[in-house]
Design a protein around this motif. Structure first.
Motif, short mmCIF file in Angstrom:
data_model
loop_
_atom_site.label_atom_id
_atom_site.label_comp_id
_atom_site.label_asym_id
_atom_site.label_seq_id
_atom_site.Cartn_x
_atom_site.Cartn_y
_atom_site.Cartn_z
N SER A 93 9.42 -5.43 -1.55
CA SER A 93 8.93 -4.06 -1.66
C SER A 93 7.61 -3.87 -0.93
N THR A 94 7.36 -2.64 -0.54
CA THR A 94 6.07 -2.25 0.01
C THR A 94 5.16 -1.96 -1.16
N ILE A 95 4.00 -2.61 -1.19
CA ILE A 95 3.09 -2.49 -2.33
C ILE A 95 1.70 -2.12 -1.83
N ILE A 96 1.23 -1.00 -2.31
CA ILE A 96 -0.07 -0.46 -1.92
C ILE A 96 -0.94 -0.34 -3.15
N MET A 97 -2.19 -0.76 -3.04
CA MET A 97 -3.16 -0.53 -4.10
C MET A 97 -4.05 0.64 -3.69
N SER A 98 -4.18 1.61 -4.57
CA SER A 98 -5.06 2.76 -4.30
C SER A 98 -6.28 2.67 -5.20
#
Length: 85
Positions: free
Chosen positions: A31-36
């Motif tokens: 999966s594509t995982i982004i932390m904001s």
């Protein structure tokens, strides 16, 4: 898409070792995982990017996860944040 929000409880915030552990966990998934954090997105598979965010104790971070294994990835991230940081 899965979204998980966490408050960092570690007194040192996200420093080198926690960022490395978190990124290593993220890299296990497709999966594509982004932390904001504070309106900026960071590649959660990159420990340098995570450290550059400057997350401190009691800061809120959001993970946005999308892909075939997003549920498993979200659970793994939650485990790391809640039990290993």
């Amino acid at each position: 898409m899965q979204t998980r929000t966490f408050v960092i409880k570690a007194a040192q915030g996200l420093h080198a070792r926690p960022c490395a552990n978190l990124a290593a966990t993220v890299r296990k998934f497709e999966s594509t995982i982004i932390m904001s954090f504070r309106g900026t997105d960071y590649d959660a598979s990159n420990p340098i990017a995570l450290m550059s965010a400057g997350v401190s104790c009691n800061d809120e971070i959001i993970f946005k996860i999308s892909g075939n294994d997003e549920c498993e990835a979200a659970d793994a991230i939650q485990n790391v944040v809640e039990n290993e940081l």
